[in-house]
Write a protein that holds these residues in place. Structure first.
Motif, mmCIF file in Angstrom:
data_model
loop_
_atom_site.group_PDB
_atom_site.id
_atom_site.type_symbol
_atom_site.label_atom_id
_atom_site.label_comp_id
_atom_site.label_asym_id
_atom_site.label_seq_id
_atom_site.Cartn_x
_atom_site.Cartn_y
_atom_site.Cartn_z
ATOM 1 N N ASP A 13 -0.703 4.718 12.302
ATOM 2 C CA ASP A 13 -0.528 5.087 10.899
ATOM 3 C C ASP A 13 -0.648 3.877 9.979
ATOM 4 N N PHE A 14 -0.152 2.738 10.437
ATOM 5 C CA PHE A 14 -0.212 1.527 9.619
ATOM 6 C C PHE A 14 -1.636 0.990 9.521
ATOM 7 N N PHE A 15 -2.351 0.961 10.643
ATOM 8 C CA PHE A 15 -3.648 0.292 10.665
ATOM 9 C C PHE A 15 -4.827 1.171 10.248
ATOM 10 N N THR A 16 -4.662 2.495 10.244
ATOM 11 C CA THR A 16 -5.790 3.355 9.890
ATOM 12 C C THR A 16 -6.310 3.096 8.477
ATOM 13 N N PRO A 17 -5.468 2.995 7.446
ATOM 14 C CA PRO A 17 -6.007 2.675 6.112
ATOM 15 C C PRO A 17 -6.723 1.331 6.072
#
Length: 269
Positions: free
Chosen positions: A157-161
Motif C-alpha cells: 500500500d505504501f509503495f504502490t503510489p
C-alpha cells in the motif's frame, strides 16, 4: 528563481492512490513467482491512472529486484542504539565535511534558508546521511526496485503510489527505464522516493529541468519538502522542539531522526 515542478501531478498522486486500493488492484506476493502476473495487472491500473507508453514500456521491462527484498528484510542499523548508529553512519565525518560545505557554499545555503526557512545544517546533515554528499546514490534500477516493493505484500500500500509516480517520471523524461537509485527506489543526492519527486521536486539551478542527481535541485527540493511539511523558521529542531516533528516526516526511524537533529546542530554551530 527555483521552479516547483509537477504541482498538478502532485494532485494526481491522491487519485492514483485511490485507484490502487480498489477491488481490481493487482494482487501482491511474497516471492518472485507472481511478479510477472502482477505487472500485467498493474499495467492496466497504470494506464487507467494516465501513465503513457514510455512508462508502461519501463514497467514491462522491469525485473524482480531480489536485492531490494533482501535489503528491505534486513534493516538492522535502525535497531542500533543512537550512539552505535551515529558511529556506523560516520556522524563525525559528516559533521566535519558538512561544516566545510556550509562555509564553501554559504551563499547557496543562506538563500535556501531565506526562501524555505530551513537551516543549512539540517539540509547538509540529510545530504551527508543519505548519500555521503552524493558519493553513492545507489546502484539499483529504480523502476525494478520500486515496482518490486509495490508487488511485495509487506508494504504494498505504501509503495504502490510511488511505483506509479516512477512510471509518470519516465513518461515525462525526468528519469528513464534505466535510471539507478537506492535499493528502495530512492533518487538522487538526498534519496527522494518517486512520489515525493512529483510533490516536492524543485529546479534549484534554474536550467528548466528537474534532476535529483543535480546537487542544487536535490538540496532545494529537500528544503522545499521540509517547508511543505510545516517547518517553522527560527524554531528549534531538537527533540521536544517544534521542528523535530518535521524531521520525523523525512524518515520513520527514531534513531535516524535523532541523528539528523544532532548532526545538524553541530554543523550549524
Amino acid at each position: 528563481m527555483p521552479r516547483l515542478f509537477f504541482q498538478r501531478l502532485a494532485l494526481s498522486a491522491a487519485v492514483i492512490s485511490s485507484l490502487c486500493t480498489g477491488a481490481a488492484a493487482a494482487p501482491c506476493g511474497s516471492t518472485s513467482a507472481g511478479y510477472d502476473a502482477w505487472k500485467q495487472a498493474f499495467s492496466r491500473e497504470a494506464a487507467a491512472a494516465g501513465v503513457g507508453q514510455r512508462g508502461l514500456s519501463a514497467l514491462s521491462g522491469a525485473r524482480y529486484a531480489s536485492r531490494t527484498i533482501a535489503a528491505d528484510r534486513n534493516q538492522k542499523s535502525f535497531k542500533y542504539s543512537l550512539q552505535k548508529f551515529m558511529q556506523v553512519r560516520g556522524a563525525n565525518t559528516i559533521v566535519a565535511q558538512g561544516r566545510k560545505r556550509k562555509a564553501r557554499d554559504a551563499g547557496f545555503y543562506a538563500a535556501l534558508e531565506k526562501r524555505y526557512g530551513v537551516p543549512a545544517g539540517v539540509v547538509i546533515a540529510i545530504h551527508g546521511m543519505e548519500t555521503a554528499f552524493g558519493h553513492f546514490m545507489g546502484d539499483s534500477n529504480v523502476v525494478s526496485a520500486i515496482t518490486t516493493l509495490a508487488y511485495d505484500c509487506r508494504r504494498s500500500d505504501f509503495f504502490t503510489p510511488h511505483a506509479l509516480a516512477a512510471l509518470q517520471l519516465v513518461d515525462r523524461g525526468v528519469i528513464s527505464s534505466g535510471s539507478v537509485g537506492a535499493k528502495h527506489g530512492e533518487l538522487g543526492h538526498t534519496q527522494f522516493l518517486p512520489g515525493n519527486v512529483l510533490s516536492y521536486g524543485v529546479d534549484g539551478n534554474g536550467d528548466g529541468r528537474l534532476d535529483l542527481t543535480n546537487q542544487a535541485d536535490a538540496l532545494t527540493s529537500t528544503a522545499n519538502f521540509l517547508a511543505s511539511k510545516g517547518w517553522k523558521p527560527g524554531k528549534g529542531y531538537q527533540q521536544g522542539q517544534p521542528n523535530f516533528a518535521v524531521i520525523k516526516q523525512w524518515n520513520a526511524a527514531g534513531v535516524y531522526q535523532k541523528a539528523i537533529a544532532i548532526m545538524a546542530e553541530r554543523i550549524d554551530r
